[in-house]
Design an enzyme around this catalytic site. Structure first.
Site, PDB file in Angstrom:
ATOM      1  N   ARG A  85      31.441  18.061  24.367  1.00 23.06           N
ATOM      2  CA  ARG A  85      32.672  18.856  24.338  1.00 23.06           C
ATOM      3  C   ARG A  85      33.771  18.001  23.736  1.00 23.06           C
ATOM      4  O   ARG A  85      33.998  16.869  24.159  1.00 23.06           O
ATOM      5  CB  ARG A  85      33.048  19.269  25.769  1.00 23.06           C
ATOM      6  CG  ARG A  85      34.347  20.054  25.926  1.00 23.06           C
ATOM      7  CD  ARG A  85      34.202  21.439  25.326  1.00 23.06           C
ATOM      8  NE  ARG A  85      35.216  22.355  25.816  1.00 23.06           N
ATOM      9  CZ  ARG A  85      36.467  22.451  25.370  1.00 23.06           C
ATOM     10  NH1 ARG A  85      36.876  21.627  24.413  1.00 23.06           N
ATOM     11  NH2 ARG A  85      37.293  23.331  25.862  1.00 23.06           N
ATOM     12  N   GLU A 108      36.809  31.385  22.429  1.00 22.17           N
ATOM     13  CA  GLU A 108      35.438  31.595  22.869  1.00 22.17           C
ATOM     14  C   GLU A 108      34.701  32.515  21.896  1.00 22.17           C
ATOM     15  O   GLU A 108      35.310  33.264  21.135  1.00 22.17           O
ATOM     16  CB  GLU A 108      35.430  32.200  24.276  1.00 22.17           C
ATOM     17  CG  GLU A 108      36.067  31.329  25.328  1.00 22.17           C
ATOM     18  CD  GLU A 108      35.331  30.018  25.519  1.00 22.17           C
ATOM     19  OE1 GLU A 108      34.089  30.009  25.387  1.00 22.17           O
ATOM     20  OE2 GLU A 108      35.982  28.993  25.776  1.00 22.17           O
ATOM     21  N   ARG A 165      28.891  18.167  30.896  1.00 21.46           N
ATOM     22  CA  ARG A 165      28.876  17.906  29.453  1.00 21.46           C
ATOM     23  C   ARG A 165      29.561  16.577  29.126  1.00 21.46           C
ATOM     24  O   ARG A 165      30.478  16.150  29.820  1.00 21.46           O
ATOM     25  CB  ARG A 165      29.570  19.047  28.702  1.00 21.46           C
ATOM     26  CG  ARG A 165      28.853  20.364  28.783  1.00 21.46           C
ATOM     27  CD  ARG A 165      29.601  21.462  28.049  1.00 21.46           C
ATOM     28  NE  ARG A 165      30.906  21.724  28.632  1.00 21.46           N
ATOM     29  CZ  ARG A 165      31.711  22.726  28.258  1.00 21.46           C
ATOM     30  NH1 ARG A 165      31.322  23.547  27.288  1.00 21.46           N
ATOM     31  NH2 ARG A 165      32.882  22.906  28.831  1.00 21.46           N
TER      32      ARG A 165
END
Length: 443
Positions: free
Chosen positions: A257, A265, A310
């Site tokens: 990320r 999104e 992440r």
């Protein structure tokens, strides 16, 4: 006094003795016999001279028995006395056969088990012996140590620990690069390992034998958002990137990320310059994919782990260009004040003034769009706050370090010049400015 029938009961005697495999002696009060042959097939010779051949199928009740005659055909020229003597049963032959059988049984029993003539000793191994590697050879055969042998290996990337040896199985957690894991067994390319209090499966492509000094387990470091060159230390991951969305990529199975920015999104809709809806999240992802393809590979420096497990990092193309900076400047992502401290505010102002990407029309900040999707839908809702390229509120930092914003029409609005290098920026609404810690000018 015993009667005749009682005496018969007293002296009735029968005994069967196995003297060797396939050889059994049967004894009773009147005679003895020897039976030779395996179960279901036998040849019996009695001391009375009777010979019997029998056969049966065990478990079916089917059997066959035939008495073999011991009489010999008379020779035509022989005297009658000789013929009569030849037809008379003789007990010497059968008795000799019984004695011979007993002797054979004694010899059989005295011979060592592994020296029995004609006996082939099976290739037996103790239960503790290591398995024959040839028994498990195949396309995914494990060429290493026995499955029960534990072995220490090191992760060569930030790799996921899974519940079963499949890339589709549930993720337990992400094992940081350079971490030591204990491998206990293997199935094909997958290792079953223990890592701290966790256990699961890791693909062997991301595990290495000890021998070189393993990389240190990464720990959070200070953001390097202003750097245009990737750091060269052990807390990096490099490779060809697969695009997940506008701010997330995958390198060798590790989700990365981008630090301090937020892109629309994939399902998010924005309005273009003509007021028509379009999928701005998909546009950002496609633009990122095309841009990264021009200079591979991508290298990312570790910053932190997010709540989804992440890898959060600052990423760069092979030519040294910062990915996050390009995304914001091109209008495909926003500076994320909650995490950036305004590090990309200058890039964002440049994109807004040039009306690039999402700034060509109207859109909702990605973090607000996600919150709206998760919140319950009330009957009446407040109007959605939309941003556009007409953001004209000036955020100015005074000589004393006070952050003040000026609205159009205020006394010092026209003469206020915004300097992104000092951390000054433009805002699209007063709510946005106040949320970021700025206060309104009194004049």
């Amino acid at each position: 006094m015993f009667t005749g029938g009682a005496w018969g009961m007293v002296f009735r005697f029968r005994k069967s003795v196995r003297i060797a495999p396939g050889v059994r002696i049967n004894l009773n009060a009147k005679s003895a016999s020897v039976r030779v042959g395996p179960k279901g097939l036998g040849y019996t010779v009695s001391t009375t001279g009777k010979k019997r051949l029998s056969a049966s199928i065990p478990g079916t009740g089917l059997s066959y028995s035939e008495v073999v005659s011991s009489k010999r055909r008379p020779v035509p020229s022989a005297p009658s006395q000789l013929v009569a003597s030849q037809t008379k049963p003789s007990s010497k032959g059968p008795l000799a056969l019984v004695l011979l059988a007993i002797g054979a049984g004694l010899v059989w029993c005295s011979t060592p088990y592994n020296e029995t003539p004609g006996f082939v000793q099976p290739n037996l191994k103790p239960a503790t012996a290591e398995p024959d590697p040839r028994a498990s050879q195949g396309t995914d055969a494990y060429a290493g140590p026995a499955p029960s042998v534990q072995k220490t290996l090191y992760s060569t990337a930030n790799v996921r620990l899974r519940t079963s040896p499949s890339a589709e199985s549930q993720i337990v957690l992400t094992v940081p690069v350079g971490s030591a894991v204990l491998s206990s067994k293997r199935e094909g390319s997958w290792h079953h390992v223990s890592y701290g209090n966790y256990s699961g499966w890791i693909l062997g492509d991301y595990l290495a034998e000890p021998g070189t000094e393993p990389a240190a387990t990464p720990s959070p470091v200070a953001p390097l958002v202003s750097s245009e060159q990737p750091a060269s230390d052990s807390n990096t991951i490099s490779g060809r990137a697969t695009i997940i969305d506008g701010d997330t990529i995958d390198i060798a199975g590790t989700r990365v990320r981008f630090n301090s920015i937020d892109a629309p999104e994939s399902a998010q809709l924005c309005r273009n310059s003509k007021g028509k809806n379009y999928r701005c999240g998909q546009s950002s992802a496609k633009a990122l994919d095309a841009w990264l393809a021009k200079s591979r590979p991508v290298t990312c420096t570790f910053i932190d782990w997010d709540r989804y497990g992440r890898f959060v990092g600052d990423c760069y193309r092979s030519d040294g260009t910062a990915v996050a900076g390009w995304l914001v400047t091109a209008g495909h992502a926003m500076d994320w004040p909650q995490h950036s401290g305004g590090a990309y505010a200058g890039h964002q102002d440049e994109a807004r003034l040039a009306r690039r990407g999402i700034w060509q029309g109207e859109f909702q900040p990605p973090w607000e769009w996600r919150a709206a999707q998760q919140a319950p839908k009330p009957e009446t809702t407040n109007p959605v706050r939309l941003l556009s390229g007409s953001c004209d509120i000036k955020g100015n930092i005074s000589n004393k370090g006070v952050r003040i914003y000026h609205l159009p029409g205020q006394r010092f609005y026209d003469e206020t010049v915004i300097s992104p290098a000092k951390g000054e920026r433009m805002f699209c609404s007063e709510d946005e400015a106040r949320a970021d810690g700025w206060r309104r000018s009194k004049r």
